[in-house]
Write an enzyme that holds these catalytic residues in place. Sequence first.
Site, short mmCIF file in Angstrom:
data_model
loop_
_atom_site.label_atom_id
_atom_site.label_comp_id
_atom_site.label_asym_id
_atom_site.label_seq_id
_atom_site.Cartn_x
_atom_site.Cartn_y
_atom_site.Cartn_z
N HIS A 199 22.83 -30.19 -22.37
CA HIS A 199 22.33 -30.90 -21.20
C HIS A 199 21.93 -29.94 -20.09
CE1 HIS A 199 23.81 -34.50 -23.26
NE2 HIS A 199 22.74 -35.01 -22.69
N ARG A 342 19.32 -46.16 -19.59
CA ARG A 342 20.37 -46.00 -20.60
C ARG A 342 21.72 -46.20 -19.93
NH1 ARG A 342 21.30 -40.49 -23.72
NH2 ARG A 342 21.97 -39.72 -21.68
N GLU A 441 21.31 -42.28 -32.71
CA GLU A 441 21.61 -40.85 -32.57
C GLU A 441 22.82 -40.43 -33.39
OE1 GLU A 441 21.99 -39.92 -28.39
OE2 GLU A 441 23.15 -41.70 -27.98
N ASP A 465 21.28 -35.57 -30.36
CA ASP A 465 22.56 -35.85 -30.99
C ASP A 465 22.42 -36.10 -32.48
OD1 ASP A 465 24.59 -35.62 -29.02
OD2 ASP A 465 23.73 -37.35 -28.02
N ARG A 475 25.33 -28.87 -30.40
CA ARG A 475 24.06 -28.61 -29.72
C ARG A 475 24.18 -27.61 -28.58
NH1 ARG A 475 23.08 -34.57 -26.96
NH2 ARG A 475 21.80 -33.53 -25.43
N CYS A 512 13.40 -40.11 -27.91
CA CYS A 512 13.59 -39.61 -26.54
C CYS A 512 14.38 -38.29 -26.53
CB CYS A 512 14.26 -40.65 -25.66
SG CYS A 512 15.90 -41.11 -26.23
C1 PEP Z 1 19.62 -37.45 -27.51
O1 PEP Z 1 20.77 -37.32 -27.94
O2 PEP Z 1 18.59 -37.08 -28.14
C2 PEP Z 1 19.39 -38.03 -26.18
C3 PEP Z 1 18.18 -38.28 -25.75
O3 PEP Z 1 20.48 -38.24 -25.39
P1 PEP Z 1 21.24 -37.04 -24.64
O4 PEP Z 1 20.41 -35.80 -24.78
O5 PEP Z 1 21.39 -37.43 -23.21
O6 PEP Z 1 22.52 -36.96 -25.37
MG MG Z 2 22.37 -38.37 -26.96
#
Ligand code: PEP
Ligand code: MG
Length: 590
Positions: A199, A342, A441, A465, A475, A512
């Site tokens: 993130h 979300r 995900e 994810d 990740r 996304c």
């Molecule tokens: C993902 O997991 O691809 C996603 C868009 O959510 P986040 O990156 O906030 O976990």
């Molecule tokens: Mg995610």
Amino acid sequence: MSAQTKGEKVYRGIAVSAGVCRGKILVMHRARHFISRREVSDADIPAEIKRFEQSLNQTRKQISEVQRKVVQNMGVKEGDIFDAHLLMLEDRVLVDEVMKLIRDQKANADYAFHTVSERYIDALAGVDDEYLRERAADMHDLTARVLDNLLEVKDAFDLRHINEPCILVGHDLSPSVTAQLNKKFVLGFATDIGGQTSHTAILARSLDIPAVVGLLTISEELETGDYALLDGYNGTVIVNPTDQTLFEYGQLVKRKASLEEKLREITHQPAVTLDGKIIHLSANIEDQNDIEPVVSHGAEGVGLFRTEFLFINRESTPTEDEQYRVYREVAAALKPHPVIIRTLDLGGDKFASHLQLAKEMNPFLGWRAIRFCLAQPDLFRAQLRAILRASAEGNVQMMYPMISGLDELKQANAIVEKCREELRAEKIPFDEGLKVGAMIEIPSAALIANALAKHVKFFSIGTNDLIQYTLAADRTNEKVSHLYEPTHPAIIRLIKITVDAAHANGIWAGVCGEIAGDPVLTPLLIGLGIDELSAAPPVVPEVKYIIRRLKLDEARALAEFALNSESPSEIYARCQELARAAAPSLFEKS
Ligand code: PEP
Ligand code: MG
């Protein structure tokens, strides 16, 4: 040793946010510790001593690892610097003194260690011998490391002290710290650890701040005041760049400026392939400050509003009204485009300190996202009501993160239904037609997408994810970043299953995750049948550019090839080939 005394030196890491910047380095020092004395009961003294010993062990391992990397990257002489740290850790007199304090005075380990080490630092700093005075600095570093481990401190750097432009360098930067970065002063950042879809990296792209992570020991090797160039396209940090390097980067910046000109021309054109397939291209946002970038980069609304950033970096949970005001502002500003909100996705690498959640062994597999919300009905209901109320003011939709099975989805839907009933009874307006979707995900969700599709109006695939859970590759961990492959055949097949299930049930499927913003992968996703892409605002124009130069047949042939291949690198190479052929100017990055 300061890099200022040397010539040009290149550090290579993982490029996570595009752009080039240059300026003075500011090294984020380790956290300050607030040490207080606690009385330890007789029964707890052995455990306190054990805690101290464990922190010494942990510190020893960390220093040896840093030393190994420094020897490897810079040489044996530089690595020797850490010998002094290791020797101090072995100093029996010091260790015994700390243990005595814990035992005799029933003191907590952090207090005891801090007291003894401060005494040593004072004594060393006061002597009339340069070598010994330098050891005081070593002892200082060491003390900070041991206290970090004892107190389990991750980062507590105070960004308010930055008041001139700099490139931030640190061991790590948490998403909560990154979210507070001020672009006026932070030209770019570089960290020792981290991955492409952490993130922290996502926020850097969103803020449009060039960033490189996974640089291993850069925070140990550079000093505040060193001059560097950071290349967020290729993942390098160049300290003391030569005139030739600066010239070459000047050329690169010029090429990027000419590409930007081309992108500006299509910013407000539709995202449609050469043969007429329309893709809904939207943006990912973190708060209401992102409204302007969504509009200026030509995104058609918001495909992912990561609401958890409204909960982070504050003293208390935002109320229903407070959330409502934010959601309403975004929805009203982007009307008639959709805004997909979300529901809260706390946990994993995102924490709200005021909620004081217990530490978990595997936070990404733990009490995160919808799991947390279903267990906290009051908090969840406040958010759902806020979203529903905002739907009266624009085209609001909502989706749940981290759905793993049908029961979870039904439970969440039932709570939404209750909130709708409440609002009706209270005569509070909301959009009766508000669409609810699920993020896909987790591999289990992709595999049962056909069942899930009957309970939602759309799917949004969270590939960040999905990749981490499918390939069991954290990740945020640069050590396993080589395994984190978006073009792994397993990922492609899971996307295909999801898209097919969506279409068979008359709903749409989007992506996304960060791959939605990577133009190399755009043809593959479109070939797989994806209807919507949602990416960080700054990369939306590039994705649009390639969509507008793409033929659907070619994209489908690429997807067909990928579905029949067993090799991630082969698939990636074919993606690159098609993307470069369709939009060569996008890839002139170096
Ligand atoms: C993902 O997991 O691809 C996603 C868009 O959510 P986040 O990156 O906030 O976990
Ligand atoms: Mg995610």
